[in-house]
Design a protein around this motif. Structure first.
Motif, PDB file in Angstrom:
ATOM      1  N   ASP A  31       0.836  -1.207   0.000  1.00  0.00           N
ATOM      2  CA  ASP A  31       0.000   0.000   0.000  1.00  0.00           C
ATOM      3  C   ASP A  31       0.869   1.255   0.000  1.00  0.00           C
ATOM      4  N   PRO A  32       1.182   1.785  -1.201  1.00  0.00           N
ATOM      5  CA  PRO A  32       2.034   2.983  -1.266  1.00  0.00           C
ATOM      6  C   PRO A  32       1.312   4.253  -0.837  1.00  0.00           C
ATOM      7  N   TYR A  33      -0.017   4.172  -0.687  1.00  0.00           N
ATOM      8  CA  TYR A  33      -0.805   5.375  -0.410  1.00  0.00           C
ATOM      9  C   TYR A  33      -0.710   5.819   1.044  1.00  0.00           C
ATOM     10  N   ARG A  34       0.003   5.051   1.865  1.00  0.00           N
ATOM     11  CA  ARG A  34       0.215   5.428   3.269  1.00  0.00           C
ATOM     12  C   ARG A  34       1.511   6.216   3.450  1.00  0.00           C
ATOM     13  N   GLU A  35       2.313   6.288   2.384  1.00  0.00           N
ATOM     14  CA  GLU A  35       3.629   6.930   2.481  1.00  0.00           C
ATOM     15  C   GLU A  35       3.648   8.214   1.665  1.00  0.00           C
ATOM     16  N   MET A  36       4.526   9.128   2.031  1.00  0.00           N
ATOM     17  CA  MET A  36       4.744  10.315   1.202  1.00  0.00           C
ATOM     18  C   MET A  36       5.823   9.973   0.184  1.00  0.00           C
ATOM     19  N   THR A  39       9.219  11.304  -5.121  1.00  0.00           N
ATOM     20  CA  THR A  39      10.264  11.178  -6.139  1.00  0.00           C
ATOM     21  C   THR A  39      10.522   9.710  -6.461  1.00  0.00           C
ATOM     22  N   GLU A  40      11.247   9.485  -7.544  1.00  0.00           N
ATOM     23  CA  GLU A  40      11.628   8.120  -7.898  1.00  0.00           C
ATOM     24  C   GLU A  40      12.469   7.500  -6.781  1.00  0.00           C
ATOM     25  N   LYS A  41      13.330   8.311  -6.165  1.00  0.00           N
ATOM     26  CA  LYS A  41      14.150   7.816  -5.049  1.00  0.00           C
ATOM     27  C   LYS A  41      13.264   7.348  -3.901  1.00  0.00           C
ATOM     28  N   ASP A  42      12.222   8.120  -3.596  1.00  0.00           N
ATOM     29  CA  ASP A  42      11.271   7.728  -2.549  1.00  0.00           C
ATOM     30  C   ASP A  42      10.619   6.389  -2.897  1.00  0.00           C
ATOM     31  N   LEU A  43      10.247   6.241  -4.164  1.00  0.00           N
ATOM     32  CA  LEU A  43       9.566   5.017  -4.608  1.00  0.00           C
ATOM     33  C   LEU A  43      10.498   3.814  -4.479  1.00  0.00           C
ATOM     34  N   HIS A  44      11.746   3.983  -4.889  1.00  0.00           N
ATOM     35  CA  HIS A  44      12.745   2.908  -4.754  1.00  0.00           C
ATOM     36  C   HIS A  44      12.881   2.500  -3.287  1.00  0.00           C
ATOM     37  N   ALA A  45      13.045   3.502  -2.416  1.00  0.00           N
ATOM     38  CA  ALA A  45      13.277   3.223  -0.997  1.00  0.00           C
ATOM     39  C   ALA A  45      12.076   2.531  -0.369  1.00  0.00           C
ATOM     40  N   LEU A 154     -12.886   8.993   3.565  1.00  0.00           N
ATOM     41  CA  LEU A 154     -11.961   8.031   2.977  1.00  0.00           C
ATOM     42  C   LEU A 154     -10.686   7.942   3.804  1.00  0.00           C
ATOM     43  N   ASN A 155     -10.221   6.726   3.985  1.00  0.00           N
ATOM     44  CA  ASN A 155      -9.030   6.488   4.796  1.00  0.00           C
ATOM     45  C   ASN A 155      -7.768   6.713   3.957  1.00  0.00           C
ATOM     46  N   LEU A 156      -7.642   7.933   3.467  1.00  0.00           N
ATOM     47  CA  LEU A 156      -6.513   8.314   2.617  1.00  0.00           C
ATOM     48  C   LEU A 156      -6.058   9.716   3.001  1.00  0.00           C
ATOM     49  N   ASP A 157      -4.784   9.979   2.834  1.00  0.00           N
ATOM     50  CA  ASP A 157      -4.229  11.310   3.043  1.00  0.00           C
ATOM     51  C   ASP A 157      -4.138  11.986   1.680  1.00  0.00           C
ATOM     52  N   LEU A 158      -4.881  13.064   1.505  1.00  0.00           N
ATOM     53  CA  LEU A 158      -4.971  13.716   0.196  1.00  0.00           C
ATOM     54  C   LEU A 158      -3.596  14.087  -0.354  1.00  0.00           C
ATOM     55  N   GLU A 159      -2.730  14.657   0.469  1.00  0.00           N
ATOM     56  CA  GLU A 159      -1.431  15.097  -0.027  1.00  0.00           C
ATOM     57  C   GLU A 159      -0.578  13.925  -0.517  1.00  0.00           C
ATOM     58  N   LYS A 160      -0.688  12.779   0.145  1.00  0.00           N
ATOM     59  CA  LYS A 160       0.069  11.597  -0.292  1.00  0.00           C
ATOM     60  C   LYS A 160      -0.472  11.076  -1.621  1.00  0.00           C
ATOM     61  N   VAL A 161      -1.786  11.126  -1.767  1.00  0.00           N
ATOM     62  CA  VAL A 161      -2.409  10.695  -3.024  1.00  0.00           C
ATOM     63  C   VAL A 161      -1.989  11.612  -4.166  1.00  0.00           C
ATOM     64  N   ALA A 163       0.622  13.438  -4.400  1.00  0.00           N
ATOM     65  CA  ALA A 163       2.052  13.252  -4.692  1.00  0.00           C
ATOM     66  C   ALA A 163       2.260  12.078  -5.644  1.00  0.00           C
ATOM     67  N   LEU A 164       1.521  10.992  -5.440  1.00  0.00           N
ATOM     68  CA  LEU A 164       1.660   9.820  -6.318  1.00  0.00           C
ATOM     69  C   LEU A 164       1.100  10.099  -7.710  1.00  0.00           C
ATOM     70  N   LEU A 165       0.028  10.873  -7.785  1.00  0.00           N
ATOM     71  CA  LEU A 165      -0.519  11.225  -9.095  1.00  0.00           C
ATOM     72  C   LEU A 165       0.474  12.088  -9.880  1.00  0.00           C
ATOM     73  N   ARG A 166       1.158  12.981  -9.174  1.00  0.00           N
ATOM     74  CA  ARG A 166       2.185  13.799  -9.839  1.00  0.00           C
ATOM     75  C   ARG A 166       3.351  12.918 -10.294  1.00  0.00           C
ATOM     76  N   LEU A 167       3.751  11.976  -9.423  1.00  0.00           N
ATOM     77  CA  LEU A 167       4.880  11.100  -9.752  1.00  0.00           C
ATOM     78  C   LEU A 167       4.551  10.231 -10.961  1.00  0.00           C
ATOM     79  N   ARG A 168       3.312   9.778 -11.059  1.00  0.00           N
ATOM     80  CA  ARG A 168       2.928   8.962 -12.228  1.00  0.00           C
ATOM     81  C   ARG A 168       3.193   9.723 -13.525  1.00  0.00           C
ATOM     82  N   ARG A 169       2.904  11.018 -13.537  1.00  0.00           N
ATOM     83  CA  ARG A 169       3.156  11.802 -14.757  1.00  0.00           C
ATOM     84  C   ARG A 169       4.651  11.877 -15.055  1.00  0.00           C
TER      85      ARG A 169
END
Length: 241
Positions: A31-36, A39-45, A154-161, A163-169
């Motif tokens: 579940d990546p939606y629980r993390e901030m 960046t690609e580095k964040d995703l790798h880590a 919704l059990n989601l943090d908007l800013e984290k969501v 951030a992932l939408l921006r990273l997808r682009r």
């Protein structure tokens, strides 16, 4: 081989349970939606922390999770097989501008509020529906109680969501070459396909095994887990030969 699953936005481990039951082997829900993750580095880590010392991985990803999975499959040699469930193939720039997506997501999340969990279940399935206990639990797990507003949200943090939408682009998963390993794509076949989806499907590398299923929607793995599991297991048998 160890199996990991990255869900789409709003998905949780309970949505995956019926598919795991039909697959007949364990799959770890990520579940990546629980993390901030900005960046690609964040995703790798984040991903490295999830898989630890796993040496052979089959990674599954649904929707936005499919975009992340396709990127990770190119970045981690441990990932030796990839399964995309209606994800990892779209050029979002051809569908809608980023700001419009962010505004729409924010608006949707703010509107998804209920006085009770039963209201949330009814909104998901409609009057007269009889959801299975696990389907009901999946909906209930998607919400949390907000003490300030005295409502379920919704059990989601908007800013984290966002951030992932921006990273997808940024990662442009649909352009990433992954033909050095076996890849399965399963998606729905709609009677009336949008032109942008037709074009995206046509642009999938021919080395990617493509399965389109009639009568299903975007949430295909929870709509018809037995059908999706059969396709996955048949493909895995050929991969392991």
């Amino acid at each position: 081989m160890q199996y990991y699953f990255i869900g789409g936005l709003g998905g949780n481990c309970y949505h995956l349970v019926p598919l795991i039951d039909d697959l007949g082997f364990p799959v770890t829900f990520l579940d990546p939606y629980r993390e901030m993750i900005q960046t690609e580095k964040d995703l790798h880590a984040w991903f490295q922390g999830q898989i630890e010392q796993a040496e052979e991985i089959c990674l599954l990803g649904h929707s936005l999770g499919g975009d992340l999975a396709r990127y990770l499959a190119a970045a981690f040699p441990q990932i030796q097989a990839l399964i995309l469930l209606d994800g990892g193939y779209l050029d979002m720039e051809k569908i809608l501008p980023l700001e419009e997506e962010l505004e729409g997501t924010s608006s949707f999340m703010q509107q998804q509020v209920f006085s009770t969990l039963e209201e949330a279940v009814l909104a998901e399935f409609g009057d007269g529906a009889d959801p299975t206990p696990i389907a009901r639990k999946a909906v209930e797990a998607s919400y949390r109680w907000n003490l300030a507003s005295e409502q379920y949200e919704l059990n989601l943090d908007l800013e984290k969501v966002l951030a992932l939408l921006r990273l997808r682009r940024q990662i442009k998963a649909n352009q990433i070459s992954i033909t050095d390993k076996p890849v399965l794509f399963i998606g729905p076949r709609y009677q009336e396909e949008p032109e942008w989806r037709k074009a995206a499907l046509n642009q999938l590398d021919p080395k990617i095994k493509q399965v389109l299923l009639e009568g299903l929607g975007h949430e295909l793995y929870s709509e018809a887990p037995e059908i999706v599991a059969r396709e996955i297991n048949n493909w895995l048998q050929n991969v392991h030969k």
